[in-house]
Design a protein around this motif. Structure first.
Motif, PDB file in Angstrom:
ATOM      1  N   VAL A   1    -128.276 -55.297 -30.974  1.00  0.00           N
ATOM      2  CA  VAL A   1    -128.583 -54.191 -31.884  1.00  0.00           C
ATOM      3  C   VAL A   1    -128.325 -54.687 -33.302  1.00  0.00           C
ATOM      4  O   VAL A   1    -127.196 -55.030 -33.652  1.00  0.00           O
ATOM      5  CB  VAL A   1    -127.718 -52.951 -31.589  1.00  0.00           C
ATOM      6  CG1 VAL A   1    -128.045 -51.829 -32.577  1.00  0.00           C
ATOM      7  CG2 VAL A   1    -127.938 -52.477 -30.161  1.00  0.00           C
TER       8      VAL A   1
ATOM      9  N   CYS B   1    -123.539 -55.774 -30.649  1.00  0.00           N
ATOM     10  CA  CYS B   1    -123.784 -54.796 -31.711  1.00  0.00           C
ATOM     11  C   CYS B   1    -123.384 -55.417 -33.039  1.00  0.00           C
ATOM     12  O   CYS B   1    -122.189 -55.601 -33.317  1.00  0.00           O
ATOM     13  CB  CYS B   1    -122.980 -53.521 -31.464  1.00  0.00           C
ATOM     14  SG  CYS B   1    -123.421 -52.641 -29.959  1.00  0.00           S
TER      15      CYS B   1
ATOM     16  N   ALA C   1    -123.682 -52.206 -36.015  1.00  0.00           N
ATOM     17  CA  ALA C   1    -124.629 -51.208 -35.519  1.00  0.00           C
ATOM     18  C   ALA C   1    -124.384 -49.809 -36.063  1.00  0.00           C
ATOM     19  O   ALA C   1    -125.282 -48.960 -35.994  1.00  0.00           O
ATOM     20  CB  ALA C   1    -124.575 -51.170 -33.991  1.00  0.00           C
TER      21      ALA C   1
END
Length: 533
Positions: A367, A447, A450
């Motif tokens: 992400v 992530c 994120a």
């Protein structure tokens, strides 16, 4: 004659109309001379639209409602008269936008760009303009004259934002509008920019409209606060009163969202002996090309080693440029290792084999930090979210149904499936990216910042969601961030990256304990400085 008590800016019954209906309704506020009004609210609440409408900078297709009344310095603000508004913008009213890299021309040196702002302000060409450019850079704490000769990509995010502030100050404005000027910056740089804005306002006597979703910054910088929700202002008052004793449940939810980061997260499931590491990084190094044809490569990351087991979260904490995003990209197979290796489910990445085989790519999902760059602007959300499913052979109808379920899980109405990325707020776009990654049912979720661009309540929703999904599906998570509170809340263990090396490692609960590395302590100190009233 203007009464000295009259506000510098007053807006009454502001509405912003779109073809499908109003986006902002009945907004009224005032900004006193030399005072700061913080306009706060969740993503999509209408904060930035309110500022753009006040400046006459609404995107095509949006208009200011006929009942809107606005006055600036005792005179009606000519919102419908573009030439008249142009004479005010950049002179008496200036704005600093959220993303400096999107606002600065990548082909022009920053000194030239500041010079353009000075030209609009009437500063003559030549020595006077050059001297004023250097003076503005010194005022925003970029004292080295070499900064004027650099291009935007040669500056850090905090330095780029300082250049934007210098450009805004070129016309000696009476009112500065700061639209989320720190949301994309790491914690220590946020504190520096907040101190800079406070110092500049006191020195110049400016009024400021400060748009933010960070209540700690609002508390530090503002005198008054207005809380927006769904295009309306729902609560106003002195900042200390509103944040300490909110009168509405919505405001209380905004205030309590950040406080929740100080409470323990949901308990992680126990790890059995059979849970061998899903991810093992061994003496990893990553190089970037040097400047020039024959320049030596630059080592951005060196000697990184750690393991990550199923169902656990490793937090990677560090400032911009520390190497933490380089680490995340290498694990996802997007950066070639210069040395060492990365053991992933079903494959090992080495300098000779730096990419994940196509059959194993669903196992490790990334992400990204910038959702605008991660989503193709030419595709609808349905096409974007359903893409990984269709690549796996899922039919179009089934992919749409699963995409709608995934969007609902991250707090989005399935109706957004038929919209394009530019029709969503920044927070909504990031939730689309998270939903798309989770649709692949990954074993490892990386992530990379994120939640850094999201407001506090959406941050908390996403963090809780990630924890719940991790407990349910037992994927491992590498969570890269610059906010110590966020990283500590979601992680089981934290590594601190500085200068391309892991300089500290501890359990998340021990992050502010004794014996920590000096850089870890400096990151925590910046957090407290940013939140100080």
């Amino acid at each position: 004659m203007i009464e000295p008590t009259e506000p510098l800016l007053s807006v009454e019954a502001l509405s912003v109309e779109a073809p499908h209906g109003p986006l902002v309704r009945g907004v009224s506020f005032t900004v006193g001379r030399g005072r700061t009004l913080a306009l706060v609210g969740e993503s999509g609440s209408g904060k930035s639209l309110t500022a753009l409408a006040t400046l006459g900078l609404l995107p095509p297709g949006l208009t200011v409602g006929s009942g809107t009344r606005a006055r600036f310095d005792g005179r009606a603000l000519p919102l419908g008269d573009e030439p008249a508004m142009r004479s005010l913008r950049g002179r008496r009213i200036a704005i600093v936008f959220q993303d400096p890299m999107a606002c600065l021309n990548p082909f022009m040196r920053v000194g030239v760009q500041i010079g353009e702002s000075l030209q609009r302000a009437g500063v003559p060409r030549g020595t006077a303009r050059r001297d004023r450019t250097l003076a503005l850079l010194r005022e925003v704490e970029l004292a080295d004259p070499a900064f004027a000769r650099r291009y935007p990509h040669e500056l850090s995010g905090g330095q780029q934002q300082r250049v934007m502030i210098a450009m805004a100050l070129a016309g000696a404005p009476d009112l500065l509008i700061a639209d989320e000027p720190t949301s994309a910056l790491d914690t220590s740089v946020q504190a520096e920019v907040a101190r800079l804005l406070a110092r500049l306002q006191e020195h110049r006597g400016m009024a400021m409209l400060f748009i933010t979703h960070d209540l700690a910054l609002a508390h530090r910088l503002a005198d008054d606060i207005a809380v927006m929700r769904a295009g309306e202002i729902v609560e106003t008052g002195p900042v200390a009163r509103v944040l300490s004793s909110p009168r509405l449940p919505y405001t209380e939810r905004l205030v309590s969202a950040r406080r929740r980061l100080l409470s323990p997260p949901p308990a992680a499931p126990a790890i059995g002996d059979e849970d061998a590491p899903l991810l093992a990084v061994e003496n990893l190094a990553v190089d970037y090309p040097g400047r020039g044809l024959f320049a030596a490569p630059v080592r951005a990351l060196a000697g990184a080693s750690f393991t990550l087991a199923r169902g656990r979260t490793l937090g990677v904490l560090g400032e911009s440029g520390s190497g933490k995003s380089t680490l995340a990209a290498a694990i996802a197979g997007l950066r070639r290792p210069a040395a060492g290796r990365i053991r992933l489910p079903g494959c090992t990445l080495t300098p000779e084999r730096p990419t994940i085989p196509p059959a194993r790519r669903r196992a490790c999902q990334l992400v990204f930090q910038n959702p605008a760059g991660a989503l193709n602007p030419r595709l609808t959300i349905a096409q974007l979210a359903g893409e990984p499913l269709r690549l796996s052979g899922v039919g179009r109808t089934a992919a749409r149904e699963k995409s709608a379920e995934a969007l609902a899980a991250v707090g989005l109405d399935p109706a957004v499936l038929d919209r394009y990325p530019h029709q969503l707020s920044g927070g909504q776009r990031q939730r689309v990216c998270i939903a798309r990654a989770l649709l692949c049912d990954p074993q490892i979720l990386v992530c990379d910042e994120a939640v850094s661009a999201l407001d506090a309540t959406v941050q908390m929703q996403i963090l809780v969601l990630l924890k719940e999904l991790q407990h349910r599906h037992r994927f491992a998570m590498l969570f890269v961030g610059h906010d110590p509170e966020v990283v500590r809340w979601i992680a089981d263990e934290v590594v601190v990256v500085h200068g391309g090396r892991i300089v500290d490692r501890c359990a998340a609960a021990d992050l502010d304990g004794d014996g920590r590395h000096p850089h870890t302590r400096s990151l925590l100190a910046a957090r407290f400085d940013r939140a100080a009233a």
